[in-house]
Design an enzyme around this catalytic site. Structure first.
Site, PDB file in Angstrom:
ATOM      1  N   PRO A   4      71.215  -0.003  74.353  1.00 29.60           N
ATOM      2  CA  PRO A   4      69.982   0.771  74.238  1.00 29.60           C
ATOM      3  C   PRO A   4      70.323   2.215  73.893  1.00 29.60           C
ATOM      4  O   PRO A   4      71.166   2.825  74.543  1.00 29.60           O
ATOM      5  CB  PRO A   4      69.379   0.667  75.642  1.00 29.60           C
ATOM      6  CG  PRO A   4      70.535   0.343  76.547  1.00 29.60           C
ATOM      7  CD  PRO A   4      71.490  -0.455  75.712  1.00 29.60           C
ATOM      8  N   THR A  61      68.396   5.890  72.760  1.00 30.66           N
ATOM      9  CA  THR A  61      67.321   6.803  72.395  1.00 30.66           C
ATOM     10  C   THR A  61      67.677   7.465  71.078  1.00 30.66           C
ATOM     11  O   THR A  61      68.779   7.997  70.931  1.00 30.66           O
ATOM     12  CB  THR A  61      67.167   7.854  73.510  1.00 30.66           C
ATOM     13  OG1 THR A  61      66.705   7.168  74.683  1.00 30.66           O
ATOM     14  CG2 THR A  61      66.190   8.947  73.127  1.00 30.66           C
ATOM     15  N   GLN A 116      63.995  -2.164  76.185  1.00 24.43           N
ATOM     16  CA  GLN A 116      64.441  -1.505  77.415  1.00 24.43           C
ATOM     17  C   GLN A 116      63.338  -0.614  77.984  1.00 24.43           C
ATOM     18  O   GLN A 116      62.851   0.295  77.311  1.00 24.43           O
ATOM     19  CB  GLN A 116      65.684  -0.638  77.182  1.00 24.43           C
ATOM     20  CG  GLN A 116      66.212  -0.132  78.535  1.00 24.43           C
ATOM     21  CD  GLN A 116      67.239   0.975  78.450  1.00 24.43           C
ATOM     22  OE1 GLN A 116      67.013   2.006  77.825  1.00 24.43           O
ATOM     23  NE2 GLN A 116      68.373   0.759  79.094  1.00 24.43           N
ATOM     24  N   HIS A 135      65.847  -0.411  82.860  1.00 24.12           N
ATOM     25  CA  HIS A 135      66.841   0.675  82.838  1.00 24.12           C
ATOM     26  C   HIS A 135      66.924   1.236  84.261  1.00 24.12           C
ATOM     27  O   HIS A 135      66.069   1.989  84.697  1.00 24.12           O
ATOM     28  CB  HIS A 135      66.378   1.746  81.860  1.00 24.12           C
ATOM     29  CG  HIS A 135      67.416   2.771  81.521  1.00 24.12           C
ATOM     30  ND1 HIS A 135      68.640   2.843  82.149  1.00 24.12           N
ATOM     31  CD2 HIS A 135      67.417   3.764  80.589  1.00 24.12           C
ATOM     32  CE1 HIS A 135      69.338   3.854  81.611  1.00 24.12           C
ATOM     33  NE2 HIS A 135      68.608   4.421  80.673  1.00 24.12           N
ATOM     34  N   ALA A 144      69.739   2.813  85.274  1.00 28.02           N
ATOM     35  CA  ALA A 144      70.983   3.575  85.120  1.00 28.02           C
ATOM     36  C   ALA A 144      70.653   5.020  84.761  1.00 28.02           C
ATOM     37  O   ALA A 144      69.485   5.413  84.717  1.00 28.02           O
ATOM     38  CB  ALA A 144      71.814   2.931  84.011  1.00 28.02           C
ATOM     39  N   TYR A 197      67.589   7.716  85.887  1.00 28.48           N
ATOM     40  CA  TYR A 197      66.135   7.580  85.731  1.00 28.48           C
ATOM     41  C   TYR A 197      65.514   6.926  86.974  1.00 28.48           C
ATOM     42  O   TYR A 197      66.192   6.692  87.960  1.00 28.48           O
ATOM     43  CB  TYR A 197      65.817   6.862  84.417  1.00 28.48           C
ATOM     44  CG  TYR A 197      66.388   7.650  83.243  1.00 28.48           C
ATOM     45  CD1 TYR A 197      65.930   8.939  82.978  1.00 28.48           C
ATOM     46  CD2 TYR A 197      67.423   7.152  82.465  1.00 28.48           C
ATOM     47  CE1 TYR A 197      66.483   9.706  81.955  1.00 28.48           C
ATOM     48  CE2 TYR A 197      67.971   7.914  81.432  1.00 28.48           C
ATOM     49  CZ  TYR A 197      67.495   9.188  81.187  1.00 28.48           C
ATOM     50  OH  TYR A 197      68.051   9.949  80.188  1.00 28.48           O
ATOM     51  N   GLY A 237      82.495   2.705  76.037  1.00 34.59           N
ATOM     52  CA  GLY A 237      83.737   3.061  75.351  1.00 34.59           C
ATOM     53  C   GLY A 237      84.564   1.903  74.841  1.00 34.59           C
ATOM     54  O   GLY A 237      85.763   2.079  74.588  1.00 34.59           O
ATOM     55  N   GLY A 257      77.561   0.940  71.844  1.00 30.63           N
ATOM     56  CA  GLY A 257      76.537   1.936  71.574  1.00 30.63           C
ATOM     57  C   GLY A 257      76.819   2.717  70.307  1.00 30.63           C
ATOM     58  O   GLY A 257      76.402   2.332  69.212  1.00 30.63           O
TER      59      GLY A 257
HETATM   60  C1  FMN Z   1      72.526   8.536  71.146  1.00 32.14           C
HETATM   61  C2  FMN Z   1      72.579   7.762  72.447  1.00 32.14           C
HETATM   62  C3  FMN Z   1      71.396   7.473  73.097  1.00 32.14           C
HETATM   63  C4  FMN Z   1      71.411   6.718  74.278  1.00 32.14           C
HETATM   64  N1  FMN Z   1      70.227   6.369  74.869  1.00 32.14           N
HETATM   65  C5  FMN Z   1      70.219   5.472  75.880  1.00 32.14           C
HETATM   66  C6  FMN Z   1      69.001   4.898  76.349  1.00 32.14           C
HETATM   67  O1  FMN Z   1      67.898   5.175  75.854  1.00 32.14           O
HETATM   68  N2  FMN Z   1      69.087   3.997  77.360  1.00 32.14           N
HETATM   69  C7  FMN Z   1      70.283   3.644  77.921  1.00 32.14           C
HETATM   70  O2  FMN Z   1      70.315   2.810  78.818  1.00 32.14           O
HETATM   71  N3  FMN Z   1      71.444   4.176  77.506  1.00 32.14           N
HETATM   72  C8  FMN Z   1      71.448   5.047  76.479  1.00 32.14           C
HETATM   73  N4  FMN Z   1      72.642   5.488  75.971  1.00 32.14           N
HETATM   74  C9  FMN Z   1      73.908   4.966  76.534  1.00 32.14           C
HETATM   75  C10 FMN Z   1      74.355   3.715  75.777  1.00 32.14           C
HETATM   76  O3  FMN Z   1      73.462   2.647  75.997  1.00 32.14           O
HETATM   77  C11 FMN Z   1      75.772   3.262  76.218  1.00 32.14           C
HETATM   78  O4  FMN Z   1      75.709   2.848  77.564  1.00 32.14           O
HETATM   79  C12 FMN Z   1      76.808   4.353  76.069  1.00 32.14           C
HETATM   80  O5  FMN Z   1      76.685   4.992  74.804  1.00 32.14           O
HETATM   81  C13 FMN Z   1      78.242   3.835  76.232  1.00 32.14           C
HETATM   82  O6  FMN Z   1      78.571   2.923  75.227  1.00 32.14           O
HETATM   83  P1  FMN Z   1      79.487   3.332  73.947  1.00 32.14           P
HETATM   84  O7  FMN Z   1      80.691   4.025  74.498  1.00 32.14           O
HETATM   85  O8  FMN Z   1      79.783   2.042  73.265  1.00 32.14           O
HETATM   86  O9  FMN Z   1      78.637   4.265  73.100  1.00 32.14           O
HETATM   87  C14 FMN Z   1      72.649   6.286  74.824  1.00 32.14           C
HETATM   88  C15 FMN Z   1      73.831   6.605  74.160  1.00 32.14           C
HETATM   89  C16 FMN Z   1      73.812   7.323  72.975  1.00 32.14           C
HETATM   90  C17 FMN Z   1      75.110   7.605  72.264  1.00 32.14           C
END
Ligand code: FMN
Length: 354
Positions: free
Chosen positions: A25, A27, A100, A177, A179, A182, A292, A313
């Site tokens: 997810p 934003t 989400q 959500h 986490a 929120y 990550g 992500g």
């Molecule tokens: C631009 C951006 C927006 C994000 N928005 C949300 C969100 O709306 N809801 C959520 O649960 N996590 C959000 N995250 C966290 C991601 O879901 C994810 O848990 C996090 O980026 C770690 O994964 P990655 O290392 O593969 O990016 C966001 C991350 C990024 C980079």
């Protein structure tokens, strides 16, 4: 389990997934005024339909739950109609998509909201820090008011209504959500939940809100198989902290471990202790690990049996065809943090598949 890798088909209860990659997810702040997703989002999500499962950006289940600039909701007919175009696009490409539900609780600013109501939280504890507003740039978070005990069933019911809306909009399922600081995590955590009633104090009380919301979402969806949850134990984002996250999250996951949920999605934000190792045995169902991962670490995690799905992500923002790129060992496009939350197509739909 040794032969499971990212390209092994999986199963998220009601359906087979093409692979073990879940799009996290995220934003992206491209929604229109009034919490309506824009048509750009149709292209953005459809471009990413080769993920085993897409989880949408955080979407407010009700007007109170929206706190960020240009973010969507799923409470009104116009919002539902806009989401329907997105799910149709993804399904047309053979993809699957969950919505989400992100209720921000105390993390918001009035300039970003289309309701005039005050932010709500388990306790009236203002978050330290600032957020972006389009009209006034960076601003301190607004102060929240404490939810009265008699109001909590109404908040739970808003998630149920949003679930019905998501089903009407054609989503395959919904994710709570819980986490990133929120509302559900504000109930779970000791620095934001100072209540002395049945929703605060003892860990069994602090998990109550999340459990009740999952039950309400399950009832509204008609099946627990359509309801997932995301948690991020001990993640300090949004000024949140808990005196004993190991106790909090093991208690929560034990309580929900046999509900038959679609999946448990865990974002691990620090190397130790491993909440993946701690929580996986407590949850009877698909386990999705995020935070990550790259191709090799994702494959290693699956091969070791540490998870059933890997959540990606940032890599999905710049590589819409991430599964194919992994499979072909193709070069990955670097993600661009400058366009994560900027308006318009640039950096959103402009990254192309190979
Ligand atoms: C631009 C951006 C927006 C994000 N928005 C949300 C969100 O709306 N809801 C959520 O649960 N996590 C959000 N995250 C966290 C991601 O879901 C994810 O848990 C996090 O980026 C770690 O994964 P990655 O290392 O593969 O990016 C966001 C991350 C990024 C980079």
């Amino acid at each position: 389990m040794a032969d499971v890798n990212l390209f092994t088909p999986g199963r998220i209860d009601g359906f087979d997934t093409k692979n073990r990659l879940i799009m996290a997810p995220m934003t992206r702040s491209r929604a229109l005024a009034g919490g309506v997703p824009s048509d750009l989002a149709i292209e953005y999500y459809t471009q990413r339909a080769s993920a085993g499962l897409i989880i949408t950006e955080g979407t407010a289940p009700c007007a109170d739950g929206l706190g960020y600039a240009r973010t969507p909701a799923i409470e009104s007919p116009a919002q539902v109609a806009a989401w329907k175009k997105i799910t149709d696009g993804v399904h047309g490409k053979g993809g699957r998509i969950f919505c989400q539900f992100m209720h921000v609780g105390r993390i918001g600013h009035s300039a970003n909201r289309y309701t005039k109501t005050q932010l709500v939280s388990p306790s009236s504890v203002k978050a330290a820090g600032q957020m972006w507003t389009d009209s006034m740039q960076m601003q301190d978070f607004d102060a929240p008011r404490e939810l009265a005990l008699h109001e909590i069933p109404g908040v739970v019911d808003e998630y149920a209504k949003a679930t019905k809306n998501a089903m009407a909009a054609g989503f395959d399922g919904v994710e709570l959500h819980s986490a990133s600081g929120y509302l559900p995590m504000q109930f779970l955590s000791t620095n934001t939940n100072l209540r002395t009633d049945t929703y605060g104090g003892h860990v069994n009380n602090r998990i109550r809100f999340a459990v009740e919301v999952l039950e309400a979402m399950t009832k509204a969806a008609g099946s627990a198989e359509k309801v997932g949850i995301k948690i991020s134990p001990a993640m300090p984002f949004n000024d949140i902290s808990d005196a004993n996250p190991v106790e909090t999250y093991t208690t929560l996951v034990k309580a929900i471990g046999s509900m038959g949920l679609a999946y448990l999605h865990v974002l691990q934000s620090a190397p130790e202790p491993s909440y993946f190792k701690m929580l996986r045995p407590l949850f009877k169902g698909p386990f999705a690990a995020g935070g990550g991962f790259n191709k090799d670490s994702g494959n290693a995690m699956l091969a070791s049996g540490g998870a059933d799905f890997i959540v990606y992500g940032k890599l999905f923002t710049s590589n819409p065809d991430l599964p194919a790129r992994f499979q072909k060992n193709a070069e990955l496009a670097a993600f661009d943090p400058n366009t994560f939350y900027s308006p318009g197509a640039e950096g959103y739909t402009t990254f192309k598949s190979l």
